[in-house]
Scaffold this motif. Structure first.
Motif, PDB file in Angstrom:
ATOM      1  N   ILE A  23       0.817  -1.212   0.000  1.00  0.00           N
ATOM      2  CA  ILE A  23       0.000   0.000   0.000  1.00  0.00           C
ATOM      3  C   ILE A  23       0.855   1.268   0.000  1.00  0.00           C
ATOM      4  O   ILE A  23       0.508   2.246  -0.647  1.00  0.00           O
ATOM      5  CB  ILE A  23      -1.023  -0.019   1.158  1.00  0.00           C
ATOM      6  N   ALA A  24       1.977   1.253   0.721  1.00  0.00           N
ATOM      7  CA  ALA A  24       2.851   2.435   0.761  1.00  0.00           C
ATOM      8  C   ALA A  24       3.419   2.740  -0.618  1.00  0.00           C
ATOM      9  O   ALA A  24       3.527   3.910  -1.012  1.00  0.00           O
ATOM     10  CB  ALA A  24       3.972   2.234   1.771  1.00  0.00           C
ATOM     11  N   GLU A  25       3.764   1.714  -1.367  1.00  0.00           N
ATOM     12  CA  GLU A  25       4.305   1.896  -2.718  1.00  0.00           C
ATOM     13  C   GLU A  25       3.236   2.461  -3.652  1.00  0.00           C
ATOM     14  O   GLU A  25       3.511   3.362  -4.451  1.00  0.00           O
ATOM     15  CB  GLU A  25       4.818   0.575  -3.271  1.00  0.00           C
ATOM     16  N   ARG A  60      -7.500   2.708   1.328  1.00  0.00           N
ATOM     17  CA  ARG A  60      -8.319   1.812   2.152  1.00  0.00           C
ATOM     18  C   ARG A  60      -9.795   2.191   2.049  1.00  0.00           C
ATOM     19  O   ARG A  60     -10.666   1.325   1.969  1.00  0.00           O
ATOM     20  CB  ARG A  60      -7.858   1.869   3.612  1.00  0.00           C
ATOM     21  N   TYR A  61     -10.066   3.498   2.063  1.00  0.00           N
ATOM     22  CA  TYR A  61     -11.439   3.992   1.932  1.00  0.00           C
ATOM     23  C   TYR A  61     -12.031   3.572   0.595  1.00  0.00           C
ATOM     24  O   TYR A  61     -13.160   3.067   0.534  1.00  0.00           O
ATOM     25  CB  TYR A  61     -11.448   5.519   2.076  1.00  0.00           C
ATOM     26  N   PRO A 113     -12.189  -2.967  -6.985  1.00  0.00           N
ATOM     27  CA  PRO A 113     -12.550  -4.379  -6.870  1.00  0.00           C
ATOM     28  C   PRO A 113     -11.578  -5.071  -5.911  1.00  0.00           C
ATOM     29  O   PRO A 113     -10.510  -4.538  -5.597  1.00  0.00           O
ATOM     30  CB  PRO A 113     -12.388  -4.901  -8.292  1.00  0.00           C
ATOM     31  N   HIS A 114     -11.930  -6.200  -5.466  1.00  0.00           N
ATOM     32  CA  HIS A 114     -11.189  -6.926  -4.431  1.00  0.00           C
ATOM     33  C   HIS A 114      -9.672  -6.829  -4.591  1.00  0.00           C
ATOM     34  O   HIS A 114      -9.119  -7.227  -5.605  1.00  0.00           O
ATOM     35  CB  HIS A 114     -11.616  -8.401  -4.434  1.00  0.00           C
ATOM     36  N   VAL A 115      -9.021  -6.266  -3.563  1.00  0.00           N
ATOM     37  CA  VAL A 115      -7.561  -6.205  -3.529  1.00  0.00           C
ATOM     38  C   VAL A 115      -7.093  -7.418  -2.736  1.00  0.00           C
ATOM     39  O   VAL A 115      -7.506  -7.633  -1.604  1.00  0.00           O
ATOM     40  CB  VAL A 115      -7.058  -4.904  -2.860  1.00  0.00           C
ATOM     41  N   SER A 116      -6.243  -8.222  -3.347  1.00  0.00           N
ATOM     42  CA  SER A 116      -5.792  -9.446  -2.674  1.00  0.00           C
ATOM     43  C   SER A 116      -4.823  -9.105  -1.546  1.00  0.00           C
ATOM     44  O   SER A 116      -4.260  -8.013  -1.487  1.00  0.00           O
ATOM     45  CB  SER A 116      -5.143 -10.399  -3.679  1.00  0.00           C
ATOM     46  N   ARG A 117      -4.673 -10.071  -0.665  1.00  0.00           N
ATOM     47  CA  ARG A 117      -3.758  -9.919   0.468  1.00  0.00           C
ATOM     48  C   ARG A 117      -2.815 -11.107   0.485  1.00  0.00           C
ATOM     49  O   ARG A 117      -3.174 -12.202   0.064  1.00  0.00           O
ATOM     50  CB  ARG A 117      -4.534  -9.843   1.774  1.00  0.00           C
ATOM     51  N   LYS A 160      -0.260 -13.842   2.629  1.00  0.00           N
ATOM     52  CA  LYS A 160      -0.609 -14.737   3.733  1.00  0.00           C
ATOM     53  C   LYS A 160      -0.535 -14.058   5.092  1.00  0.00           C
ATOM     54  O   LYS A 160      -1.128 -14.528   6.052  1.00  0.00           O
ATOM     55  CB  LYS A 160       0.240 -16.005   3.705  1.00  0.00           C
ATOM     56  N   SER A 161       0.129 -12.914   5.174  1.00  0.00           N
ATOM     57  CA  SER A 161       0.188 -12.148   6.422  1.00  0.00           C
ATOM     58  C   SER A 161      -0.985 -11.170   6.538  1.00  0.00           C
ATOM     59  O   SER A 161      -1.095 -10.449   7.525  1.00  0.00           O
ATOM     60  CB  SER A 161       1.495 -11.365   6.502  1.00  0.00           C
ATOM     61  N   GLY A 162      -1.834 -11.117   5.510  1.00  0.00           N
ATOM     62  CA  GLY A 162      -2.994 -10.221   5.533  1.00  0.00           C
ATOM     63  C   GLY A 162      -2.706  -8.825   5.018  1.00  0.00           C
ATOM     64  O   GLY A 162      -3.552  -7.934   5.115  1.00  0.00           O
ATOM     65  N   ILE A 163      -1.521  -8.630   4.479  1.00  0.00           N
ATOM     66  CA  ILE A 163      -1.135  -7.311   3.964  1.00  0.00           C
ATOM     67  C   ILE A 163      -1.597  -7.182   2.518  1.00  0.00           C
ATOM     68  O   ILE A 163      -1.436  -8.111   1.721  1.00  0.00           O
ATOM     69  CB  ILE A 163       0.395  -7.120   4.075  1.00  0.00           C
ATOM     70  N   ARG A 164      -2.201  -6.023   2.207  1.00  0.00           N
ATOM     71  CA  ARG A 164      -2.662  -5.790   0.831  1.00  0.00           C
ATOM     72  C   ARG A 164      -1.505  -5.936  -0.148  1.00  0.00           C
ATOM     73  O   ARG A 164      -0.427  -5.420   0.076  1.00  0.00           O
ATOM     74  CB  ARG A 164      -3.271  -4.395   0.719  1.00  0.00           C
TER      75      ARG A 164
END
Length: 126
Positions: free
Chosen positions: A3-5, A18-19, A27-31, A33-37
């Protein structure tokens, strides 16, 4: 891409990204395995599209409707096209309105420039 990039690449805050995701603009942003976008190139194309349309003045509600139609598939192509045509027409109307405002501002500025020149001429006579 994290997300920072993405935030840096598109000059949009992480909170805004995020909003946009929360309200359905992206549309769905994948994450991972650590749950990070983990933004894909396709996600970035959507962000670029949304940013462009927002800068043109399209309301968020219209963009949410567009994304929703897109997610329904090809049977909504005509509806998406019509939605974009409506928004283009609205943008053209606003541009014409802005053009008139600009012309009025130019007229006022010109009249002040003329007034200043006249004042300068009067002062030089004395």
């Amino acid at each position: 891409m994290k997300i920072a990039e993405v935030s840096k690449k598109f000059d949009i805050s992480s909170d805004t990204l995020r909003y946009y995701e929360r309200i359905g603009l992206l549309p769905h942003v994948s994450r991972n395995k650590s749950g990070i976008r983990d933004y894909t190139e396709e996600d970035c194309k959507w962000i670029e599209f949304v940013k462009c349309m927002r800068s043109a003045g399209l309301p968020i509600e219209v963009l949410i409707e567009y994304v929703g139609l897109f997610q329904q598939g090809d049977e909504t192509i005509e509806a998406r096209k019509e939605l974009l045509i409506e928004q283009r027409n609205e943008l053209k109307r606003k541009m014409e309105e802005t053009k008139k405002i600009l012309q009025r501002l130019d007229y006022k500025i010109d009249s002040y420039e003329h007034a200043l020149l006249e004042k300068e001429k009067r002062l030089k006579r004395f």
